[in-house]
Design a protein around this motif. Sequence first.
Motif, PDB file in Angstrom:
ATOM      1  N   GLU A 189      15.749  68.777  39.150  1.00 22.31           N
ATOM      2  CA  GLU A 189      15.101  67.686  38.428  1.00 22.31           C
ATOM      3  C   GLU A 189      13.880  68.188  37.662  1.00 22.31           C
ATOM      4  N   ASP A 192      15.139  70.045  34.622  1.00 21.12           N
ATOM      5  CA  ASP A 192      15.657  69.095  33.638  1.00 21.12           C
ATOM      6  C   ASP A 192      14.524  68.397  32.897  1.00 21.12           C
ATOM      7  N   ARG A 193      13.506  67.964  33.631  1.00 23.87           N
ATOM      8  CA  ARG A 193      12.386  67.268  32.994  1.00 23.87           C
ATOM      9  C   ARG A 193      11.612  68.194  32.052  1.00 23.87           C
ATOM     10  N   ASN A 195      12.827  70.714  30.513  1.00 21.88           N
ATOM     11  CA  ASN A 195      13.698  70.994  29.373  1.00 21.88           C
ATOM     12  C   ASN A 195      13.636  69.886  28.325  1.00 21.88           C
ATOM     13  N   TYR A 196      13.500  68.629  28.813  1.00 18.20           N
ATOM     14  CA  TYR A 196      13.455  67.490  27.897  1.00 18.20           C
ATOM     15  C   TYR A 196      12.040  66.951  27.693  1.00 18.20           C
ATOM     16  N   ASP A 197      11.042  67.720  28.133  1.00 20.49           N
ATOM     17  CA  ASP A 197       9.637  67.359  27.946  1.00 20.49           C
ATOM     18  C   ASP A 197       9.327  65.980  28.530  1.00 20.49           C
ATOM     19  N   ILE A 198       9.803  65.754  29.758  1.00 12.16           N
ATOM     20  CA  ILE A 198       9.569  64.505  30.474  1.00 12.16           C
ATOM     21  C   ILE A 198       8.480  64.726  31.519  1.00 12.16           C
TER      22      ILE A 198
END
Length: 221
Positions: A189, A192-193, A195-198
């Motif tokens: 997680e 993933d975050r 990677n998507y700048d979350i």
Amino acid sequence: ITVDAHDPRIENAIPLNGFENLYPTFDMLKAIVMSEERVQTDFSGMTIISPDTGAMDRAIYYAEAMGCNIGVFYKRRDYTKLENGKNPIVEHSYLGRSMEGGDILIVDDMLSSGESILDIARLAKSKNAKNIYVAVTFAFFTEGTKSFDEAYRSGLIKTIYSTNLSYIPPEIKCKPWFVEVDMSGMISEVIDRLNYDISLSDMFEVTHRLKELDSYIRNIL
């Protein structure tokens, strides 16, 4: 990104960048409630124990997430001696509520030889603690597992929980007193975050995720 950094001052190593220190609390609690015969999320009868004053922040983090009381052991060392590269512990002094008849969860970032944790477990038993659990982020067992096998057989310790963020030999994974806490979900997680700048901010708050844990348990029952 680190998980349960031993000393937060490591942030000074990269002063010009952000430094995120995550805790495995949610995954640890999930493993605890799922491995116990009485599946529950009510930890009100448990006391969180910090093995020393340096680990208080971690213990407070667990206690706030679980709604538990907290206690701490103070290590008094003999700084005039050196044994096996360490100053020997002369005495553990306890500060906190009575442990009599209650369950104990000792939390720490790492377990090396385990000598200190076993000493604390013996003191807790001498104060009539019921079940003693240990939750560590990294378990190394630098002096083997014989002392823990004996502690389990004698009823001193019920379960040791450790993440798989460090290598765990197969022979330890199959021990009846050991539970591996899988952190692959949290790590994926985070990746993933990033990677998507979350934002990662909500991953630092565990209390609201306990509601997710309660729903998870109800769905599988």
